[in-house]
Design an enzyme around this catalytic site. Structure first.
Site, PDB file in Angstrom:
ATOM      1  CB  CYS A   1       6.104   2.905  -0.786  1.00  0.00           C
ATOM      2  SG  CYS A   1       5.475   3.285  -1.991  1.00  0.00           S
TER       3      CYS A   1
ATOM      4  CG  HIS B   1      -1.838   0.895   1.500  1.00  0.00           C
ATOM      5  ND1 HIS B   1      -3.202   1.383   0.981  1.00  0.00           N
ATOM      6  CD2 HIS B   1      -1.643   2.659   1.843  1.00  0.00           C
ATOM      7  CE1 HIS B   1      -3.603   2.163   1.358  1.00  0.00           C
ATOM      8  NE2 HIS B   1      -2.882   3.249   1.847  1.00  0.00           N
ATOM      9  CB  CYS B   2       2.211   3.429  -2.480  1.00  0.00           C
ATOM     10  SG  CYS B   2       3.344   4.952  -3.010  1.00  0.00           S
ATOM     11  N   PRO B   3       1.293   5.359   0.642  1.00  0.00           N
ATOM     12  CG  PRO B   3       2.489   6.015   2.616  1.00  0.00           C
ATOM     13  CD  PRO B   3       2.564   4.158   1.570  1.00  0.00           C
TER      14      PRO B   3
END
Lengths: 495, 178
Positions: free
Chosen positions: A412, A191-193
Site C-alpha cells: 500500500c 492511503h491505500c489505493p
C-alpha cells in the site's frame, strides 16, 4: 408605523433580488435552488456516492481491480473446485469458503466506503483566531513567521503538533494530512489505493479485518485448489487434471502471489496494532529507540492485549464531517479587526484579493461583517443569500500530489508527510480563501432567524424584522428551523 | 436542536432576563437593534493526555466580565467527563465491539453506538447550559461536534442598546479597514 416601514423595506428587498436574477416576475421562493448537502461543497479531493453515504478517494481504479480479483478468483473457486471438493471431501469446505468470502467483501466495502476520520477544515473565525494567537506569539513582527508548531507533553513524551496550512488547524497528535485526498485524517495510517481510501481512525479496524480475512481466504483457496489438483491427478493423471479445470491454474497463480504480500501485510499490521503505532509513525521511526534513549511510544497501553483490544474493539467515533447535512443558509461572521489587530498575515490580504476578483464576493467585501437589523443591511443579506446559492466549488489543485503507486507493487502507498507542507503556504493561501469563504459554518444573528407566522402571536417584537429578512428563505426547508425555534420559545415561556 | 433554535432561544431569554431588568420601557426599534455578535472565543483541545477528547479549562480573558469562572470551568469539566465516558475502553465497549464484529457491523443499522448515545447526552447538556446559564449572560456555546471536535466555540453577544454607539462605530471601522 413600524409595520408600514418594514413592509416597504420588504418590497425593496424583493425587488432587489428579482432585478439581480433578471426575472422580475419570479418570487424569491421559486428562484431559490434546492438546498445543498454538505458533501457537495466538501473541500477535500474525495468522491461521494449515494447522496453522500459513500465516501472514497479520487482515484478508485485500483480498488476496482482489487474487487475484480477477489470476485473472479472466488467465483472460479466456487464454480470449478467446490463441487469436486464437496463430493470428495466434505461440503463444509464451500460453506467456510462462502463465509470467508462474504466477510472479506464486507470489510473491504466498509473500509472503502467509510469516512476514515477526516477532520473538517477550520471555519474562518477559528482560523482568524488562531492566526491572531500565532501573531501574538511571534511578537507580531510582520515577517513571514517560521513553520508553525506547538509542543505538547503526552504521557511524559514531547510531541510536536504541526499547523496544517490547508486545513488551517493545528493537527491533533497522530493526525496527518493526506496529500492525495487533501484532508487531515485522524490517526492517519496510510492511503491505500487497493482500498481506494485513506486508512485512519475510523476504518483501521475494518482494514485490518479485511487483510486478515483476505489472507485466510487466500491461504484457504490456495490450499484447497492444490488439494483438488492432487486428488484429481491421483484419479486421472496430472496433465488431464490440469486440463479438466484450467481455472484452478489461474487461481493458484493469483493466490500464490497474493499470499506473500497479503500475509506479510497482515503480519506487519499485527505488529503495529500490538505496539499501538501507525504505519506513518513506524516509517518515520517516531518512537524508535534509535532516535534517543528516552524515546518511547506515549500512546501504547503497555501490554499487547490491551493495545489490540483498544485498536479493534474500542469505541467507534462518529464521522466529524456531516456529509448528509444541509448547508446552512447565510450566517454572519465576526468583523475581523474589532479588537484593533488589523493584520492577520496572509489570510486577510488574500481574502480581500479574492473578494475583489470574484463578483460574488463583492457583496461580502463591501459590507460590515457584524450584521444588525438596520434596514441598510438588506442589500448585504441579499449578497449573502446569493453566496449560499453558488454551485459546489471545485477543489482547486493544491500543492504537488504524489503520483499513485505503480500497480505492480503490492504494498500500500504510504502518503507520509515528506512533502514540505510549509513550502506550499503561498499556494495554499491563495487558493483556499475562495473555498473557505463559500464553505462556511456560520451563525444566524437573532435578526436573521426566520419566524413562522405563528410566532408573531408570542408577542415577539422582533416579528416584523424577522419577516423582513425571512423573505429570503424557502419556507419548505425552514420548517424544521421553525419547529425548533417555536419549541425553544415555548420552553422558555413555560419557565 | 440546531443553532438557529439556540439563537431564537437566546434572543428571547436575552430580552427576558438581560434587557428588561435594566430598561423596562424599551421602544420597539431599540429592542430590534439590541443584540449583535461581538466576538467568538475558542476553547482549544487539551492533548496532554493523548488523543482522547478533552478541552482546556483555562478561563479565557474575554469572558472575564461576562461569566463567573467557576460556572465556566464546571461546564468544560462536565463536557470533558462526557467525552471521557464516550471514549472509555472497558467491558461495555469491548462487548459492543465484539458483537458488532460478529454481526459484520450490521447491528449498527438498528442500534446506535455508545459514542452516539453520549453525544446526544452532550447535546442536551449544552442546550440546558445555554438556556440556564449562558444565554442570560449574552453568551452561546456551540456543540463541539459541529466544529469537528476541535474547539468549543463561545459566541459573545453585545447588547447594542446599552453600548449602541461603541459597537456601531466598531462595525463601521471594521468595514473601512477592509
Amino acid at each position: 408605523m413600524h409595520l408600514g416601514v418594514s413592509e416597504s423595506m420588504r418590497e425593496c428587498e424583493y425587488s432587489q433580488i428579482s432585478t439581480r436574477s433578471s426575472t422580475p416576475m419570479e418570487t424569491p421562493y421559486k428562484k431559490r435552488t434546492p438546498k445543498k448537502r454538505k458533501w457537495e461543497i466538501f473541500p477535500g479531493r474525495n468522491k461521494f456516492y449515494c447522496d453522500g453515504r459513500i465516501m472514497m478517494a479520487k482515484q478508485t481504479g485500483v480498488f476496482y481491480l482489487t474487487l475484480i480479483l477477489i470476485l473472479v478468483t472466488c467465483g472460479l473457486f466456487f464454480t470449478f473446485d467446490c463441487p469436486f471438493l464437496a463430493q470428495q471431501l466434505t461440503p463444509v469446505i464451500p460453506v467456510i469458503g462462502g463465509v470467508l468470502f462474504l466477510f472479506v467483501l464486507g470489510t473491504l466495502l466498509r473500509t472503502s466506503f467509510s469516512d476514515p476520520g477526516v477532520l473538517p477544515r477550520a471555519t474562518q473565525d477559528e482560523a482568524a483566531d488562531l492566526e491572531r494567537q500565532i501573531d501574538v506569539a511571534n511578537g507580531g513582527t510582520g515577517y513571514r513567521p517560521p513553520p508553525r508548531t506547538k509542543e505538547v507533553v503526552i504521557n511524559g513524551q514531547t510531541v510536536k503538533l504541526k499547523y496544517c496550512f490547508t486545513c488551517k488547524i493545528f493537527r491533533p497528535p497522530r493526525a496527518s494530512h493526506c496529500s492525495l485526498c487533501d484532508n487531515c485524517v485522524e490517526r492517519f495510517d496510510h492511503h491505500c489505493p487497493w482500498v481506494g481510501n485513506c486508512v485512519g481512525r475510523r476504518n483501521y479496524r475494518f482494514f485490518y479485518m479485511f487483510i486478515l480475512s483476505l489472507s485466510f481466504l487466500t491461504i484457504f483457496i490456495f490450499a484447497f485448489v492444490i488439494t483438488h489438483i492432487i486428488l484429481s491427478s491421483h484419479q486421472n493423471g496430472f496433465l488431464s487434471a490440469l486440463k479438466d479445470s484450467p481455472a484452478s491454474v489461474l487461481e493458484v497463480v493469483v493466490c500464490f502471489f497474493s499470499v506473500w504480500s497479503i500475509v506479510g501485510l497482515s503480519g506487519f499490521h499485527t505488529y503495529l496494532i500490538s505496539s499501538n503505532q501507525t504505519t506513518n509513525e513506524d516509517i518515520k521511526g517516531s518512537w524508535s529507540s534509535k532516535r534517543g534513549k528516552d524515546n518511547y511510544n506515549p500512546y501504547s497501553y503497555g501490554n499487547i492485549f490491551t493495545n489490540c483490544c483498544a485498536a479493534l474493539c474500542g469505541p467507534l467515533p462518529p464521522s466529524l464531517i456531516d456529509r448528509r447535512g444541509f448547508v446552512e443558509a447565510d450566517v454572519p461572521q465576526l468583523a475581523p479587526p474589532t479588537n484593533g489587530i488589523t493584520m492577520y498575515g496572509s489570510t486577510q490580504s488574500q481574502q480581500s484579493h479574492m473578494a475583489a476578483a470574484t463578483p460574488l464576493l463583492q457583496h461580502q467585501s463591501s459590507e460590515p461583517v457584524i450584521l444588525t437589523t438596520s434596514p441598510e443591511n438588506g442589500g448585504t443579506l441579499t449578497g449573502r443569500a446569493s453566496l449560499a446559492l453558488t454551485g459546489p466549488c471545485t477543489s482547486l489543485p493544491l500543492g504537488q500530489p504524489t503520483p499513485p503507486n505503480s500497480t505492480s507493487s503490492l504494498s500500500c502507498h504510504e502518503a507520509t508527510d515528506k512533502l514540505p507542507v510549509h513550502g506550499h503556504t503561498l499556494t495554499h493561501n491563495h487558493s483556499n480563501p475562495l473555498q473557505e469563504s463559500v464553505f462556511q459554518h456560520h451563525f444566524l444573528t437573532p435578526e436573521e432567524v426566520p419566524s413562522p407566522p405563528g410566532m408573531l402571536h408570542c408577542g415577539s417584537p422582533m416579528g416584523h424584522s424577522h419577516t423582513a429578512q425571512a423573505g429570503f428563505y424557502d419556507p419548505a426547508s425552514q420548517d424544521s428551523l421553525h419547529e425548533d425555534s417555536v419549541r425553544g420559545l415555548v420552553k422558555l415561556s413555560s419557565v | 436542536m440546531h443553532i438557529e433554535g439556540y439563537i431564537a432561544l437566546f434572543w428571547d431569554s436575552l430580552k427576558r432576563y438581560y434587557i428588561n431588568p435594566y430598561c423596562i420601557t424599551l421602544s420597539l426599534s431599540e429592542l430590534r437593534h439590541s443584540a449583535s455578535l461581538a466576538n467568538k472565543v475558542f476553547i482549544q483541545r487539551d492533548y496532554s493526555e493523548g488523543t482522547t477528547c478533552k478541552f482546556q479549562t483555562k478561563f479565557p480573558s474575554e469572558l472575564e466580565s461576562r461569566i463567573e469562572r467557576t460556572l465556566f470551568e464546571d461546564t468544560v469539566k462536565t463536557l470533558n467527563n462526557y467525552y471521557a465516558e464516550a471514549e472509555k475502553i472497558g467491558g461495555q465497549s469491548y462487548l459492543e465491539g465484539c458483537l458488532a464484529c460478529a454481526t459484520a457491523y450490521l447491528i449498527f443499522l438498528c442500534m446506535e453506538t455508545r459514542y452516539e448515545k453520549v453525544l446526544k447526552k452532550i447535546a442536551k447538556y449544552i442546550q440546558e447550559q445555554n438556556e440556564k446559564i449562558y444565554a442570560p449572560r449574552g453568551l452561546l456555546i456551540t456543540d463541539p461536534i459541529e466544529r469537528g471536535m476541535r474547539v468549543i466555540e463561545i459566541s459573545i453577544y453585545e447588547d447594542r442598546g446599552s453600548s449602541g454607539s461603541s459597537s456601531g462605530s466598531s462595525s463601521v471601522s471594521g468595514s473601512t479597514a477592509r
